[in-house]
Design a protein around this motif. Sequence first.
Motif, short mmCIF file in Angstrom:
data_model
loop_
_atom_site.label_atom_id
_atom_site.label_comp_id
_atom_site.label_asym_id
_atom_site.label_seq_id
_atom_site.Cartn_x
_atom_site.Cartn_y
_atom_site.Cartn_z
N VAL A 99 0.83 -1.21 0.00
CA VAL A 99 0.00 0.00 0.00
C VAL A 99 0.86 1.25 0.00
O VAL A 99 0.61 2.19 -0.76
N ARG A 100 1.90 1.26 0.81
CA ARG A 100 2.75 2.45 0.91
C ARG A 100 3.56 2.65 -0.37
O ARG A 100 3.82 3.80 -0.76
N LEU A 101 3.96 1.57 -1.01
CA LEU A 101 4.65 1.71 -2.29
C LEU A 101 3.71 2.29 -3.33
O LEU A 101 4.11 3.13 -4.16
N TRP A 102 2.46 1.86 -3.31
CA TRP A 102 1.48 2.39 -4.26
C TRP A 102 1.21 3.87 -3.99
O TRP A 102 1.15 4.68 -4.92
N LEU A 103 1.11 4.24 -2.73
CA LEU A 103 0.85 5.63 -2.38
C LEU A 103 2.04 6.54 -2.64
O LEU A 103 1.88 7.75 -2.79
N LEU A 120 -2.93 -5.87 -7.76
CA LEU A 120 -2.00 -6.78 -8.41
C LEU A 120 -1.15 -6.07 -9.47
O LEU A 120 -1.04 -6.52 -10.61
N ILE A 121 -0.55 -4.97 -9.10
CA ILE A 121 0.30 -4.22 -10.03
C ILE A 121 1.65 -4.94 -10.13
O ILE A 121 2.36 -5.05 -9.12
N PRO A 122 1.99 -5.45 -11.30
CA PRO A 122 3.21 -6.26 -11.43
C PRO A 122 4.47 -5.57 -10.93
O PRO A 122 5.32 -6.19 -10.29
N GLU A 123 4.59 -4.28 -11.23
CA GLU A 123 5.79 -3.55 -10.82
C GLU A 123 5.95 -3.50 -9.31
O GLU A 123 7.07 -3.49 -8.80
N LEU A 124 4.85 -3.44 -8.60
CA LEU A 124 4.92 -3.42 -7.14
C LEU A 124 5.13 -4.81 -6.56
O LEU A 124 5.87 -4.98 -5.59
N LEU A 125 4.49 -5.79 -7.17
CA LEU A 125 4.65 -7.16 -6.68
C LEU A 125 6.08 -7.66 -6.83
O LEU A 125 6.53 -8.51 -6.06
N SER A 126 6.78 -7.13 -7.83
CA SER A 126 8.16 -7.57 -8.07
C SER A 126 9.19 -6.52 -7.63
O SER A 126 10.38 -6.67 -7.90
N TYR A 177 -6.77 1.70 2.66
CA TYR A 177 -6.28 1.26 1.36
C TYR A 177 -6.03 -0.25 1.38
O TYR A 177 -6.30 -0.95 0.40
N ALA A 178 -5.52 -0.74 2.50
CA ALA A 178 -5.29 -2.17 2.64
C ALA A 178 -6.61 -2.94 2.56
O ALA A 178 -6.67 -4.02 1.95
N VAL A 179 -7.65 -2.40 3.18
CA VAL A 179 -8.96 -3.04 3.13
C VAL A 179 -9.48 -3.11 1.70
O VAL A 179 -9.97 -4.15 1.24
N GLU A 180 -9.37 -2.01 0.97
CA GLU A 180 -9.84 -1.99 -0.42
C GLU A 180 -9.06 -2.97 -1.28
O GLU A 180 -9.63 -3.71 -2.09
N ALA A 181 -7.74 -2.98 -1.12
CA ALA A 181 -6.91 -3.88 -1.91
C ALA A 181 -7.24 -5.33 -1.57
O ALA A 181 -7.34 -6.19 -2.47
N ALA A 182 -7.41 -5.63 -0.29
CA ALA A 182 -7.72 -6.99 0.14
C ALA A 182 -9.09 -7.43 -0.37
O ALA A 182 -9.28 -8.59 -0.75
N THR A 183 -10.05 -6.52 -0.39
CA THR A 183 -11.38 -6.85 -0.89
C THR A 183 -11.33 -7.16 -2.38
O THR A 183 -11.91 -8.16 -2.85
#
Length: 218
Positions: A99-103, A120-126, A177-183
């Motif tokens: 979440v913090r990387l996205w923000l 599921l943004i690939p750049e953040l996941l990797s 933001y974590a709640v929204e992403a998790a949902t």
Amino acid sequence: MLTSYHRSITTTALEDVLSPQVLKVVISANLSLDNLPGQIGHDEYHFDNNAFEAGKAFIEAQRSLVAPALRAGNKKSAWTAFGKLTHTAQDFYAHSNYVRLWLADYEARVRPSPDQIEPLIPELLSSPDLRSGKLYYPWEALSFLPGIRKLVIPLLPLDSHAWMNLDSPRQGQDFFYAVEAATKRTRYEYDWTIRQLTSELAPLFTGIRREYKEALRV
């Protein structure tokens, strides 16, 4: 995340696609990973201690159990496997810095609303900067006790779970933001799962008798 938030996230994401009976089993399995046996020696259940590969492997292992269990007539095992993987998928956003990387891209601009986050943004996941909280026992365990929490947390490193987690609103606005992403991720896991099932197995998984194409939400 705290139990109440796992429950509400799972309900919000899935109550329109799973029968009440199935949803009850899924939620129960989700919450079971926060029982004491699931908290000790199982970083992969919660993406703790940077256990990203182990966490992903656990999700994939649970996914692989769904169809065979349904084919064997063991619907509850299929629902349980799915419920467990939803817990782990949800904890990824509460226990890592995704979440913090996205923000971070918005620091110089107006902060977006939580519902804009993509899970599921690939750049953040990797990203080489992706981290999850480390558990520094025994002090970490003491940080969960309300009476001494404020005294213990300052003693822990900034990369600890106590500092990094987004388990509840007391951690600040990033929690939402974590709640929204998790949902969104929970719904993604449902969509992925249902697309792997035949028209005969899909209704067994959802507990809802309807046309397969409708269940797929095409």
